[in-house]
Design an enzyme around this catalytic site. Structure first.
Site, PDB file in Angstrom:
ATOM      1  N   SER A   9       0.850  -1.192   0.000  1.00  0.00           N
ATOM      2  CA  SER A   9       0.000   0.000   0.000  1.00  0.00           C
ATOM      3  C   SER A   9       0.881   1.235   0.000  1.00  0.00           C
ATOM      4  O   SER A   9       1.686   1.430   0.920  1.00  0.00           O
ATOM      5  CB  SER A   9      -0.888   0.023   1.243  1.00  0.00           C
ATOM      6  OG  SER A   9      -1.381   1.340   1.445  1.00  0.00           O
ATOM      7  N   HIS A  34      -1.239  -1.352  -4.217  1.00  0.00           N
ATOM      8  CA  HIS A  34      -2.505  -1.054  -3.530  1.00  0.00           C
ATOM      9  C   HIS A  34      -2.585   0.456  -3.310  1.00  0.00           C
ATOM     10  O   HIS A  34      -1.664   1.063  -2.759  1.00  0.00           O
ATOM     11  CB  HIS A  34      -2.554  -1.814  -2.205  1.00  0.00           C
ATOM     12  CG  HIS A  34      -3.855  -1.683  -1.480  1.00  0.00           C
ATOM     13  ND1 HIS A  34      -4.976  -2.412  -1.803  1.00  0.00           N
ATOM     14  CD2 HIS A  34      -4.220  -0.901  -0.427  1.00  0.00           C
ATOM     15  CE1 HIS A  34      -5.966  -2.101  -0.981  1.00  0.00           C
ATOM     16  NE2 HIS A  34      -5.538  -1.170  -0.135  1.00  0.00           N
ATOM     17  N   ASP A  36      -4.798   3.493  -1.793  1.00  0.00           N
ATOM     18  CA  ASP A  36      -5.853   3.813  -0.825  1.00  0.00           C
ATOM     19  C   ASP A  36      -6.410   5.214  -1.039  1.00  0.00           C
ATOM     20  O   ASP A  36      -5.696   6.206  -0.893  1.00  0.00           O
ATOM     21  CB  ASP A  36      -5.280   3.713   0.599  1.00  0.00           C
ATOM     22  CG  ASP A  36      -5.082   2.281   1.035  1.00  0.00           C
ATOM     23  OD1 ASP A  36      -6.032   1.480   0.907  1.00  0.00           O
ATOM     24  OD2 ASP A  36      -3.965   1.944   1.492  1.00  0.00           O
ATOM     25  N   MET A  38      -9.008   7.953   0.275  1.00  0.00           N
ATOM     26  CA  MET A  38      -9.804   8.341   1.455  1.00  0.00           C
ATOM     27  C   MET A  38     -10.316   9.764   1.260  1.00  0.00           C
ATOM     28  O   MET A  38      -9.603  10.617   0.728  1.00  0.00           O
ATOM     29  CB  MET A  38      -8.933   8.275   2.711  1.00  0.00           C
ATOM     30  CG  MET A  38      -8.285   6.910   2.927  1.00  0.00           C
ATOM     31  SD  MET A  38      -7.359   6.875   4.463  1.00  0.00           S
ATOM     32  CE  MET A  38      -6.582   5.269   4.349  1.00  0.00           C
ATOM     33  N   HIS A  67      -8.470   0.981  -3.787  1.00  0.00           N
ATOM     34  CA  HIS A  67      -9.355   0.713  -2.648  1.00  0.00           C
ATOM     35  C   HIS A  67     -10.054   2.022  -2.307  1.00  0.00           C
ATOM     36  O   HIS A  67      -9.451   2.925  -1.724  1.00  0.00           O
ATOM     37  CB  HIS A  67      -8.495   0.187  -1.480  1.00  0.00           C
ATOM     38  CG  HIS A  67      -9.233   0.035  -0.197  1.00  0.00           C
ATOM     39  ND1 HIS A  67      -8.591  -0.199   1.003  1.00  0.00           N
ATOM     40  CD2 HIS A  67     -10.567   0.051   0.094  1.00  0.00           C
ATOM     41  CE1 HIS A  67      -9.483  -0.305   1.969  1.00  0.00           C
ATOM     42  NE2 HIS A  67     -10.682  -0.142   1.443  1.00  0.00           N
ATOM     43  N   MET A  69     -12.256   4.300  -0.289  1.00  0.00           N
ATOM     44  CA  MET A  69     -12.883   4.564   1.006  1.00  0.00           C
ATOM     45  C   MET A  69     -13.536   5.933   0.876  1.00  0.00           C
ATOM     46  O   MET A  69     -13.077   6.923   1.478  1.00  0.00           O
ATOM     47  CB  MET A  69     -11.827   4.518   2.127  1.00  0.00           C
ATOM     48  CG  MET A  69     -11.335   3.108   2.412  1.00  0.00           C
ATOM     49  SD  MET A  69      -9.746   3.068   3.267  1.00  0.00           S
ATOM     50  CE  MET A  69      -8.622   3.201   1.881  1.00  0.00           C
ATOM     51  N   MET A 138     -11.035  -6.316   5.590  1.00  0.00           N
ATOM     52  CA  MET A 138     -10.237  -5.380   6.380  1.00  0.00           C
ATOM     53  C   MET A 138      -9.890  -6.013   7.725  1.00  0.00           C
ATOM     54  O   MET A 138     -10.774  -6.496   8.438  1.00  0.00           O
ATOM     55  CB  MET A 138     -11.022  -4.079   6.647  1.00  0.00           C
ATOM     56  CG  MET A 138     -11.336  -3.222   5.437  1.00  0.00           C
ATOM     57  SD  MET A 138      -9.916  -2.671   4.491  1.00  0.00           S
ATOM     58  CE  MET A 138      -9.007  -1.728   5.707  1.00  0.00           C
ATOM     59  N   ASP A 176      -6.338  -6.703   4.280  1.00  0.00           N
ATOM     60  CA  ASP A 176      -5.744  -5.363   4.317  1.00  0.00           C
ATOM     61  C   ASP A 176      -5.765  -4.833   5.743  1.00  0.00           C
ATOM     62  O   ASP A 176      -6.833  -4.668   6.334  1.00  0.00           O
ATOM     63  CB  ASP A 176      -6.571  -4.458   3.383  1.00  0.00           C
ATOM     64  CG  ASP A 176      -6.024  -3.046   3.285  1.00  0.00           C
ATOM     65  OD1 ASP A 176      -4.954  -2.761   3.849  1.00  0.00           O
ATOM     66  OD2 ASP A 176      -6.682  -2.221   2.614  1.00  0.00           O
TER      67      ASP A 176
HETATM   68  C1  DX5 Z   1      -6.297   1.349   5.770  1.00  0.00           C
HETATM   69  C2  DX5 Z   1      -5.813   1.052   4.376  1.00  0.00           C
HETATM   70  C3  DX5 Z   1      -4.689   0.065   4.318  1.00  0.00           C
HETATM   71  C4  DX5 Z   1      -3.457   0.507   5.008  1.00  0.00           C
HETATM   72  C5  DX5 Z   1      -2.567  -0.648   5.261  1.00  0.00           C
HETATM   73  O1  DX5 Z   1      -7.454   2.112   5.689  1.00  0.00           O
HETATM   74  O2  DX5 Z   1      -6.862   0.534   3.586  1.00  0.00           O
HETATM   75  O3  DX5 Z   1      -4.410  -0.280   2.981  1.00  0.00           O
HETATM   76  O4  DX5 Z   1      -2.752   1.436   4.287  1.00  0.00           O
HETATM   77  O5  DX5 Z   1      -1.491  -0.179   6.005  1.00  0.00           O
HETATM   78  P1  DX5 Z   1      -0.755  -1.073   7.098  1.00  0.00           P
HETATM   79  O6  DX5 Z   1      -0.222  -2.262   6.350  1.00  0.00           O
HETATM   80  O7  DX5 Z   1       0.291  -0.184   7.617  1.00  0.00           O
HETATM   81  O8  DX5 Z   1      -1.811  -1.469   8.093  1.00  0.00           O
HETATM   82 ZN    ZN Z   2      -6.414  -0.404   1.597  1.00  0.00          ZN
END
Ligand code: DX5
Ligand code: ZN
Length: 224
Positions: A9, A34, A36, A38, A67, A69, A138, A176
């Site tokens: 990620s 990956h 993310d 947000m 991903h 969010m 998750m 994840d």
């Molecule tokens: C959390 C993300 C993850 C996160 C994983 O909301 O979706 O992808 O970045 O990071 P680590 O591996 O540090 O938990």
């Molecule tokens: Zn993620």
């Protein structure tokens, strides 16, 4: 035999050097990037959008796994597909029309999937398995990197594995959150085949050493 995939990620990468970071992590053995997204609405953090996806796309050949969010979801899907996403997943609670959103992702040429928070039930899958290419479990509450793995996720991974096997479909099972060298084997044993890791890889000096060590754990699992 199961094909295991490691998906670093970039949430924990150095954003000032993102092109170099993704090239290095792929050269170190990453199978997937990956990504993310947000929105400070569905989750209490704000990260990156389609422009950043487009910017890293030419730097790597591996699939980019977006991903989402975010809430609402649909408006961003064509933008991410145009920006070079290969996989797009979203949280069922963030879409009013799950079936439509899954179809929209596929219509835009990407693999589609649902993401399950630690407290979210798998029954959102009940009537849409035929539109699912990936299930993401998750193992932390979404919003931040560097959190601790929630062990109850293992039970849910096992339940999702049974659903996939019963369906007879080719569906990836991704986990994840808080994945490290010392728990990736347990996640694989529960049935996951794709492993997101942010801080365990980008937080470290030698990405290859971490990815290699993760693969040793996965190989041991495969041999059992
Ligand atoms: C959390 C993300 C993850 C996160 C994983 O909301 O979706 O992808 O970045 O990071 P680590 O591996 O540090 O938990
Ligand atoms: Zn993620």
């Amino acid at each position: 035999m199961t094909t295991y995939r490691i998906a670093p990620s970039i949430l924990s990468a150095d954003f000032a050097r993102l092109g170099e970071e993704v090239r290095t992590v792929v050269a170190s053995g990453a199978d997937i990037i990956h990504f993310d997204v947000m929105d400070n609405h569905y989750v209490p953090n704000l990260t990156i959008g389609p422009l950043v996806c487009q910017a890293i796309r030419p730097h790597v050949q591996v699939p980019i796994d977006v991903h989402l969010m975010v809430k609402p979801v649909d408006r961003l899907i064509p933008d991410f597909a145009k920006a070079g996403a290969d996989i797009i997943t979203f949280h069922p609670e963030a879409s009013e029309h799950i079936d439509r959103t899954l179809q929209l992702i596929r219509d835009n040429g990407c693999k589609a999937g649902l993401v399950f928070n630690p407290g979210s039930p798998l029954h959102f899958l009940d009537h849409v398995m035929d539109k699912i290419d990936i299930i993401l479990i998750m193992s932390v509450n979404p919003g931040f990197g560097g959190q601790s793995f929630i062990p109850q996720a293992l039970t849910k991974i096992a339940a999702a594995r049974r659903l996939i096997d019963d369906s007879g479909r080719d569906i990836m099972l991704e986990v994840d959150g808080g994945i490290k060298i010392d728990n990736i084997g347990a996640a694989a044993r529960a049935g996951a085949d794709t492993f997101v890791a942010g801080s365990a890889i980008f937080g470290q000096k030698d990405y290859k050493a971490v990815i290699d060590a993760m693969r040793v754990q996965l190989a041991q699992q495969a041999a059992q």
